[in-house]
Each structure stands twice: as structure tokens, then as C-alpha cells.
Design a protein around this motif. Sequence first.
Motif, short mmCIF file in Angstrom:
data_model
loop_
_atom_site.label_atom_id
_atom_site.label_comp_id
_atom_site.label_asym_id
_atom_site.label_seq_id
_atom_site.Cartn_x
_atom_site.Cartn_y
_atom_site.Cartn_z
N MET A 1 -41.72 67.81 -6.15
CA MET A 1 -42.49 68.83 -5.45
C MET A 1 -42.10 70.20 -5.99
N ASP A 2 -43.07 71.05 -6.30
CA ASP A 2 -42.77 72.37 -6.85
C ASP A 2 -43.57 73.45 -6.12
N ASP A 3 -43.45 74.66 -6.64
CA ASP A 3 -44.08 75.80 -5.96
C ASP A 3 -45.60 75.77 -6.02
N LYS A 4 -46.19 74.93 -6.89
CA LYS A 4 -47.65 74.77 -6.96
C LYS A 4 -48.14 73.72 -5.98
N SER A 5 -47.42 72.61 -5.86
CA SER A 5 -47.86 71.50 -5.02
C SER A 5 -47.40 71.64 -3.56
N TRP A 6 -46.31 72.35 -3.33
CA TRP A 6 -45.82 72.46 -1.96
C TRP A 6 -46.80 73.19 -1.03
N PRO A 7 -47.40 74.31 -1.42
CA PRO A 7 -48.40 74.93 -0.53
C PRO A 7 -49.56 73.98 -0.21
N VAL A 8 -49.95 73.17 -1.18
CA VAL A 8 -51.03 72.20 -0.93
C VAL A 8 -50.57 71.18 0.11
N THR A 9 -49.32 70.72 -0.01
CA THR A 9 -48.79 69.73 0.94
C THR A 9 -48.75 70.31 2.35
N LYS A 10 -48.34 71.56 2.47
CA LYS A 10 -48.32 72.19 3.80
C LYS A 10 -49.74 72.32 4.34
N TYR A 11 -50.68 72.67 3.49
CA TYR A 11 -52.06 72.80 3.95
C TYR A 11 -52.63 71.44 4.38
N ILE A 12 -52.29 70.42 3.62
CA ILE A 12 -52.75 69.07 3.98
C ILE A 12 -52.21 68.68 5.35
N GLY A 13 -50.94 69.04 5.61
CA GLY A 13 -50.36 68.75 6.92
C GLY A 13 -51.07 69.50 8.02
N SER A 14 -51.48 70.73 7.76
CA SER A 14 -52.20 71.50 8.78
C SER A 14 -53.54 70.87 9.12
N ARG A 15 -54.04 70.03 8.24
CA ARG A 15 -55.30 69.34 8.50
C ARG A 15 -55.08 68.00 9.18
N GLY A 16 -53.81 67.68 9.49
CA GLY A 16 -53.52 66.47 10.28
C GLY A 16 -53.12 65.25 9.47
N TYR A 17 -52.70 65.43 8.22
CA TYR A 17 -52.38 64.29 7.36
C TYR A 17 -50.89 64.24 7.03
N ILE A 18 -50.38 63.02 6.91
CA ILE A 18 -49.04 62.77 6.40
C ILE A 18 -49.16 62.54 4.90
N THR A 19 -48.37 63.24 4.11
CA THR A 19 -48.39 63.09 2.67
C THR A 19 -47.39 62.01 2.26
N VAL A 20 -47.88 61.07 1.48
CA VAL A 20 -47.06 59.94 1.07
C VAL A 20 -46.94 59.95 -0.46
#
Length: 730
Positions: free
Chosen positions: A194-213
Motif C-alpha cells: 500500500m502506498d500514497d497513491k492507493s491508500w487514499p483510494v482504500t480509504k474512499y472505498i471504505g467510506s462507501r461501505g466496503y472492506i478491502t481485501v
Amino acid sequence: MSSHRSRPRRHSAARRRRLPLRYLLPVLLLVAMLAMLMLRGYVHSEIMADHRIQPEAATDHVPEKILDGGPVIDTRGGQESSRSIDDHKLVLTFDDGPDPEWTPKVLDVLKKHDAHAVFFVTGTMASRYPDLVQRMVEEGHEVGLHTFNHPDLSYQSSKRIDWELSQNQLALEGAAGVRTSLFRPPYSSFADAMDDKSWPVTKYIGSRGYITVVNNTDSEDWQRPGVDEIIRRATPHDGKGAIVLMHDSGGDRSQTVAALDRFLPDLQHHGYKFQNLTEALGIASAHTPVTGLELAKGKAWIYAVQASENITTVLVGGLAVIGVLVMGRFVLMLLLSVIHARRVRRKGFAWGPPITEPVSVLVPAYNEAKCIENTVRSLMLSEHPIEVIVIDDGSSDGTARIVEDLRLPNVRVVRQLNAGKPAALNRGLANARFDLVVMMDGDTVFEPSTVRELVQPFGDPRVGAVAGNAKVGNRDSLIGAWQHIEYVMGFNLDRRMYDILRCMPTIPGAVGAFRRSALEPIGGMSDDTLAEDTDVTMALHRAGWQVVYAENARAWTEAPESVQQLWSQRYRWSYGTMQAIWKHRRALVESGPSGRFGRVGLPLVSLFMVLAPLLAPLIDVFFLYGVVFGPTQKTIIAWLGVLALQAVCAAYAFRLDKERMTHLISLPLQQLLYRQLMYVVLLQSWITALTGGRLRWQKLRRTGAVGAAPGALPHQRNAAVAGDDRRPVA
């Protein structure tokens, strides 16, 4: 009397109600076909595909607990946590499916060994193969989202991410009737990646109600390293739990399936359990059933995608058919036209004894005031002895008076109430003095040699009718030039081919000749169809007569000068041809000359004059589809190849007809635009036929643009015909 008068009004009203529908249906069908192709391009990731992959970036803004944590990352509700899988538990995950070939085999192996897994499906594949998604859920597996188009989300806006999620979810809802809370980003790997490009996406995905696997064991099966190596890479060390990454789509997965069949029993023997993710974590199922409007929307989406797939399959089949027809027709036309040209130009070739006997020329005319004088005067220059009978079919513009005022020798006018062209020709036959009868249109002019060339094949007593070479006289406009190309290439080159095959389908109304002794037994010209020239030609074939082509019998006719007039003319031709084919369908099962025409002529006419024009626009539709969605270069090359083949045929046809090649400049534009118009006309004819509609004869507006035929010299005069030209008429 009152009931008799009201009936036409009811018919007229019925026509007014049906007519918009006939125009509307072809347009709707075209729009639906394009919509289905667009939907297919959308579902196959050909519209919004983005294959960029983000290079590694810094990890300064990624929490240490995420980098050092497990493969299950939860940022829902603003939290930032991760979890790992307990020892002796394995969560098999499969990306990029479902695939119609490999996913069923993976599912079979899982079922064989009583194991569960998580399938991270893309929306494109789930939409195309919903039955496989449904099977996953029914057999107890979990399904997660893997985006719709499989882009690297670090390049995408939040709006595009929302779209990827919602479309992926819509496909899952339609396929299996559930929503999921599991998500795996495309091109993801371990948590420490996980890096500074993908981490914001992961946080946004979580805000939409998803668990990232993500995963912590990668089989790297996509590299096809061999079964043993896949098993080695997928096996965790020291009994630890893991999320194992595999693929059930994206290429040849035979090694994955073989490895799975060994991997499962081996690790089960060592005490491992293969569970869904939520089972391994001991939390509620990731699936939520959907009902009501959400389920209906998902089902509607799946139905639309399946329809686009099926329709596209049919269209591709149609493209293959038209490809074979186009190539076959071009090859046949070129080969048989060469044979025809050599036969006609062979030294000493003759149909039989020269025909010198007088000929009756019938000119049916309905409101031809602008053209009739040019037509009759061109006949007066004929090199062959003729009588001219102008049958005025109830004209209201003084056509008959114009001819009578010319006071030309051997020209008679027969008047009748308006009854249609077939009735006018039959009236002319009844008044003709000679056995050989030439028929032409009232807007056509003959060259001086036309009649002589047209009747020479009657030197062969087997010949019952002769088709002449109809040419466009008003070719200066773009639409006239397109019709000129069509006449020279599509009609006259075809006639050479049909002549060699002895199944000429049509004597053109503008220039044709008949034995009256051949016409009378079949009842003359019939009004059963709107293409009386095609109808009578087929009837002559069935009666055992030969119908041939006289290429030097040239006639110059006025072609429609507007799209509306062209539409009206071709609509009548197309519908009339269908009527004639249907009328003479019994020839398919008859014996003798009728059977030969039925089994050779009718199939060729149906293929080349009905089916091929109906399917021909598929070439252009798939050309546009290929240009937009790719492969663009190959598509353009293929289309240019077809155009080049057409250009070769057209150039050869122009050479045979001694025409200037300059008109072929507009051939590419003709293929792109003119063919679409002909398609819609033919489609409308099909709809008219299938709906039981009736079509009236549609008179074209004449301009008198075709004057004296090329080669006609003022000092030439018509050879005299013995007999009194003032003979009374019936």
C-alpha cells in the motif's frame, strides 16, 4: 353507391395509419442495433477501458499498522484497521472472472473437495456470464467486487470509482440477487505494498461501505510457472492462515485447475480449512439479498447485456454471410462477365440469321409531358424499321396531345383510362402489328442502334425475351452519379453473370424486347406484383424460354433526382421483387425449365437482390464499431480491402460499358451513404410484406433532363414501316 365510395376512404385511412409505422420501424431497428453494439462495446471494456498501471510510490502517508497488518483492511466509518486469517485457515480467492471455460472447472474442483472460496468478479464478466455468478452463490462461495472495467483506481476520480463500484454491484445484483461488502482493487498485492497513491483510494472505498481485501500469499498462476510452482507459492509456512491469490480468468488457467486439485486435498490432510472470508473471520456474511426495484434493475441490466451479446452474435453471423455473398458475387460477376464478353465479341459470333423484320415499340406513358417528345424523337432515329405505339394511361398533363401534335410517321397514340403500366402494355400488345415487341419507359431515349441490337438475339428461336443496357442519363448530380455506378456495376454486370447462368431475373422496363408469341401464352404483363418486369421474366423462364442480355442495346433513362423519389422507386422495386419471388416459389419443386430456374435463378435472386442488400450495411456498421472500439488499423484495412474489390469490379464494369472512370471517384461515399439508404428501403419492404401491407404504384416526378441519346445524329431518320400508320385502334 355510398358504401362503395366509403370503402376507399377506409383504405386510405388505414394507409395513413400504417405508413408512419413502416417508416418508424426501420429507424427503430437501426437505433436498437446500434444501441446493442454500443452496449456490447461497453460491457467488453471497449469504451472506458484504462490499462494504465501506477508505478510504486512513497508510503509516507500510509499508517504503519496497515503496512504491517493483515490483508483484510477496514476503513469503514473512518476507522483504519486490518485483520489476518487465523492459523490453519485458508481463504482461496480468484480474480478477474467469471470465465466460461475455467470458472466452471474451478467450481467443480472446489465442490469435489468440499471447499469454499471468494470470487472477486469484474462487472463486465459477471454481466456476460451471470449463470456462473449465480452458481458461485448457490454453492456457498462468497463474491466480491473487482470493479467493472478493471482499471487502476489510483488514476481515477471519485466519480469514476463510484461508477465502477455501482456498475459492478448492479451486475452482481442482476446475476445472483445479492449485494456484497467485499472489494479487491485491481493490480493489488500485499498490505505492505500500500502506498500514497492507493491508500487514499482504500480509504474512499471504505467510506462507501466496503472492506478491502488484498492477499498475503500469491500463487502467481497468471505466469503459468507450472503446477508444482503454483502449489509451492500458494502454500503458507508453519501452518499460518492466509488469503491466497489465484485467477479463474484472463487466459489459460489449466495449470491453476490442476494445481488446485492437488493443493486442496494436500492441505486438508495437514489440517487446513478452506473457508469463505467471513467464515474465516467469524463475522456476518458479506452478502445481502436485494429485492424490489434494486433486483428489477439488476435483472433488467443482465437481460439487456444478454440481448446485446445474442444480437451481436447474430450480427456477426450476418456479417459472415454477407462477406461470403459479397466475395462470391464479385468472383462470379468477374469470371462470368469475362466469359460473356469473350462470347459476345468472339469473331463470327451471331445469335442466328440477322433480324431485319419490323418491330413494334410500346411506350406506356402516364403524365410524361416533360419527357415524351425526347423519347419519341429518339425512336425516329432508329436504324431498324419500327412502329411506335404510345399508350396514354389516363394522363392529365396532355402527354397524348404532345405526341399527336408531332405528327411523326409510324407513331400512333392509344388512349385509355388510368389502369396502370401492365394494363397499358397489354393494350399496346393488342394493338401491335408485329411479333417482336420492344417495351420502354416514357422517360427513356434510345440510341439509333438500340432497337437493332436489342432484337438480334431473336435469331435464336429459343430466345423469348432480351434485356437491354439501361443507363442513367442524368448523372451530373451526386445522387445521379451514385445511381450511374449502381446501374453499370450492380445491374449490367449482374446481367452478364445471369446471362451466362441462363437465369436472367429481370427485363428492365426501360429497355426490353419480347416475342409476342412468348407473352401471350403466359397472359401478357401481369399486375399481380409491383415489379411486372421481374414477374414476366420469371414467367418466361418457367415457360421454357431463354432470356438473354444485349449489352450494346443502350437506353438512357431519367433516374430519380431526390432521395425521396429514389426511396419511392426502390421501395417499389424491392417490394415487387419479393412479390415476384413469392409468386413463382413453386418453381423450386417443379421439373423441366421451371425447376431449373427455381433451383438456380430464385436462390441467386433471393441471395443477391434481397438478402445481400439487407445485410450489406453490416460491413459499414462493424467498420464504425471497429474504428471506435478497435482494432482500428485492422478494421480500416479490412474495409479498404472490400472497397478495393468493389472498385476493381466497378472499373471492369465501366470498361465493358465504355464509360468514363471519373464517376468512380464517388464510390467510397456511395458505399457509406447510398448503401444505408438501400438497406432502409429494403427493410421497409420486408416490414410491408410481413405486416400484410399493400403498396401503391408511386409515380416519379420527371424533369425531362435526358435529351437526345449520345450518338444520335440529326440527319438520321426512322426506316419506313409498310402499312397504314393511321390504322384504327381499339
